[in-house]
Design an enzyme around this catalytic site. Sequence first.
Site, PDB file in Angstrom:
ATOM      1  N   LYS A   1      -4.042 -36.695  -1.728  1.00 44.76           N
ATOM      2  CA  LYS A   1      -3.666 -37.641  -2.784  1.00 44.76           C
ATOM      3  C   LYS A   1      -2.336 -37.297  -3.451  1.00 44.76           C
ATOM      4  O   LYS A   1      -1.601 -38.175  -3.894  1.00 44.76           O
ATOM      5  CB  LYS A   1      -4.767 -37.718  -3.835  1.00 44.76           C
TER       6      LYS A   1
ATOM      7  N   SER B   1      -8.865 -34.327   4.966  1.00 43.97           N
ATOM      8  CA  SER B   1      -8.067 -34.884   3.872  1.00 43.97           C
ATOM      9  C   SER B   1      -8.262 -34.184   2.535  1.00 43.97           C
ATOM     10  O   SER B   1      -7.409 -34.286   1.658  1.00 43.97           O
ATOM     11  CB  SER B   1      -8.387 -36.378   3.728  1.00 43.97           C
TER      12      SER B   1
ATOM     13  N   GLU C   1      -6.593 -45.192 -11.335  1.00 43.10           N
ATOM     14  CA  GLU C   1      -8.035 -45.320 -11.165  1.00 43.10           C
ATOM     15  C   GLU C   1      -8.467 -44.172 -10.281  1.00 43.10           C
ATOM     16  O   GLU C   1      -7.670 -43.636  -9.518  1.00 43.10           O
ATOM     17  CB  GLU C   1      -8.376 -46.658 -10.507  1.00 43.10           C
TER      18      GLU C   1
END
Lengths: 265, 399
Positions: B92, B381, B114
Amino acid sequence: MSRIAATFSALKADQRKALIPFITAGDPAPANTVPLMHALVEGGADILELGVPFSDPMADGPTIQRASERALKHGVGLRDVLGMVAEFRKTNTQTPVVLMGYANPIEAMGWDAFCGAAAAAGVDGVLTVDYPPEESGEFAAKCAAAGLDNIYLLAPTTPAARVDAVARHARGFIYYVSLKGVTGAATIDMSEVAARLPAIHAATGLPVGVGFGIRDAETARQVAEVADAVVIGSRIVQEIEQSTPETMLANVKTFVAGVRAALDK
Amino acid sequence: MQMSDLPDAKGHFGPYGGVFVAETLMAALDELKQEYEAARHDPDFLAEFHHELRHYVGRPSPIYHAKRWSEILGGAQIYLKREDLNHTGAHKINNTIGQALLARRMGKKRVIAETGAGQHGVASATVAARYGMECVVYMGAEDIKRQSPNVFRMKLLGATVVGVESGSKTLKDALNEAMRDWVTNVESTFYILGTAAGPHPYPMLVRDFQCVIGDECKVQMAEMLGRQPDAVIACVGGGSNAIGIFHPYIPVEGVRLIGVEAGGHGIASGQHAAPLSAGTPGVLHGFRSYLMQDANGQIIETHSVSAGLDYPGVGPEHSWLKDIGRAEYVAINDDEALAAFHNLCRFEGIIPALESSHALAHAAKIAPTMDKDQILLVNLSGRGDKDINTVARLSGIEL
């Protein structure tokens, strides 16, 4: 002439402004909607805005979100809403009805099926919050072919050049969102509205309605000094929310009548 | 037109993507589009982005051969792209750095985000602290319960975490609420969207920032093995880690791209989060894509053991890749993902995120059907430290 155009033209001849109340179809229960629509008209509404419940109402504040959730508990879908309009039309053939909602219920039904069924039910206009002109050319053409007015929003953040572009696509009337925010948010900034409307009027021959943040008769009267129509949503939904089934119709009618009286002063 | 030329100027990937938002946001999205267009051709912007990725995030992230697990599975060799080793523990951060640099360029002092699992919220709070910006993170009340360590992390980093009580109280409702904040504060605020979804230009710019993953893989695989993998596998919620590793491989022939959605309790149960496997196209959150919806076009509640995959939509480029057949999409159930989670812990000494465990589970499913000289590249990830409470609870253990 469409019902919307005829309504505005008659009001103009009388030098009166349009009052457009909003309720969510199916709120608090499906059986309440048609009686509420008639009560709004009896109170003095000129055009009705009927919200189509959606699970993810991104442009709405908490009041209309709750209305959507109440309606969805009863499983109210777009076809049910069209059924309510058809029921309303059995005894009222005069008052224009505009559906206000989001793209996905229309996408799920399909553009052709929706346009055909909406026109047959007696819907006059469609305002789809998340269908800006850029994404709705084909849908707008289908609406026009079915005799439905596609109503577009303008906002305080809309640049001048875009006002002209949106105005070219608009039909029925233009809906000016009076504030940066969601429905039922802070109160309207009258000086901002008064400053923006002349340019919008210059860009379009259509009537211009103003909504979002109008909570009382006095504000509605001030808005009507610069606009052709006043839209009141969250405040009426709140009236429904705070009423019992027995008092709902009378309370809504009384509130709308109060606004009507202020507009006609 | 080459596939990598998409989206078109209006943000469309074939019939998907686009700009389906209320009028109030149109000007802001247009401004963002223009600013990003300038930034991505600005050598100084790109240099700073890559400098931050190297010195702040710790890139390039390594590729690791999960040799022991591969041997146990007895088929293809599994390689892991270690995005879990990034600063903040997931992919991210690649995107939040890019967007924070854009925010700074546009003079915005307040950012909002969010979050589902909390990874994007943490990555946003991190860059807000790094660049001195106010940060508000919207998170579903249900997710706040299942991801409490990340909630505290965001608060430590100085962010305000706002619980969202509407709808299903998960990621989609957090996204609704972030959009409502943005529409209200559009002039002062930059919305750091966490996945390759939302209105144009977000799916494009998030993809571009995440493409560092796949770009590195192509170089690393060539260096390590002198060849590219037979398949690249990544989990798909909104789909940012997947598009980041897939996109550079789109033009590479012979490389299968496999996206793994959250099968929850199984596709047949209806309790899942797999719109590409079992959904239909529609419009939500500003774009057209495959969605989980009922016959009335209402968005239905999703289920996944991993909060980060618990989303009823998917980035529009994935819908396009599915339709043209360039990528395949499959679903992995909660229990299969949990088994892969435990196996990676025990056989490789790596605690994977539950999201990434879906990709691992699919690799474990197909590896035994393949030859020992074939290669599966899995995007790991994120790391699973944030998930230990969930896994403990599912194992009947009170921490």
